[in-house]
Scaffold this active site. Sequence first.
Site, PDB file in Angstrom:
ATOM      1  N   TYR A 231       0.818  -1.210   0.000  1.00 43.64           N
ATOM      2  CA  TYR A 231       0.000   0.000   0.000  1.00 43.64           C
ATOM      3  C   TYR A 231       0.855   1.266   0.000  1.00 43.64           C
ATOM      4  CZ  TYR A 231      -4.919  -1.257  -0.005  1.00 43.64           C
ATOM      5  OH  TYR A 231      -6.172  -1.655  -0.405  1.00 43.64           O
ATOM      6  N   GLU A 238       1.717   6.235  -7.195  1.00 45.09           N
ATOM      7  CA  GLU A 238       0.664   7.158  -7.625  1.00 45.09           C
ATOM      8  C   GLU A 238       1.118   8.605  -7.472  1.00 45.09           C
ATOM      9  OE1 GLU A 238      -3.042   6.298  -5.680  1.00 45.09           O
ATOM     10  OE2 GLU A 238      -2.777   4.132  -5.919  1.00 45.09           O
TER      11      GLU A 238
END
Length: 307
Positions: A231, A238
């Site tokens: 994560y 991102e």
Amino acid sequence: MENQVLTPHVYWAQRHRELYLRVELSDVQNPAISIAENVLHFKAQGHGAKGDNVYEFHLEFLDPVKPEEEERLNKLRMESEGSVETLINMKKGYLFMYNLVQFLGFSWMFVNMTVRFFILGKESFYDTFHSIADMMYFCQMLAVVEAINAAIGVTKSPVIPSVIQLFGRNFILFIVIGTMEEMQNKAVVFFVFYLWSTIEIFRYPYYMLSCIDMDWKVLTWLRYTVWIPLYPLGCLAEAVSVIQSIPVFNETGRFSFTLPYPMEIKVRFSFFLQIYLIMLFLGLYINFRHLYKQRRRHYGQKKKKIH
């Protein structure tokens, strides 16, 4: 034989003030249920012990039924048309198929990127979008179902983490990467897609097995563990894609606009991207905290028993 009355299996259970009857018929159509004095009349088309036929029975009680008790026949009709157990099985089947489709989609992308990397090496990074974009679009649009399921109570997943992940991924996919050809050829696309796929090839099969009440300990451990490194790495990838897109959006002016008179100030889309960067790490904190609580709830009590 044509006039023979077929009687279904009827199961009786009662408490001090309540009486329960279960009629063993499936695919019931047009049930006719009524009470006259102390007799319950039942007739319906359905599938029972003698196949698909009309079944009928009359059940006589010791005392007359009170008029207000007849209102409870509505509940009996509902259960005859679709029992709670049937609805639960339909729900499990629906969730199983949804998770299966998502698992197959993300597995295909994961295998595709892995094979291309071993064959082409780093050159595969720059063509990732054109190779698997259609499948990623499909899976991420389908992921809207997860947020809807959480919102209407089909699943027990909390709504906010589901919406955060859905919005964050779709913003990166459809806006940051999907609308700019200059971004589609960058290596960061490979890392974003690869990390997303790696997370999901463990998450979706775990949910699949949960639908059929199966617990594979290895898969469960992976489900509650791999997110710890993946994560943050996914969030970092991102963020890199957003940072790399800022000069591209500034040069093209896409999604930028000018405020009306008298202000007439040009607002660049890059301004919203910078705000999104802050929200990105805030969303990571919320989801990380949610997943950590899930893991502690699943494994924490077992550890306490050992001490």
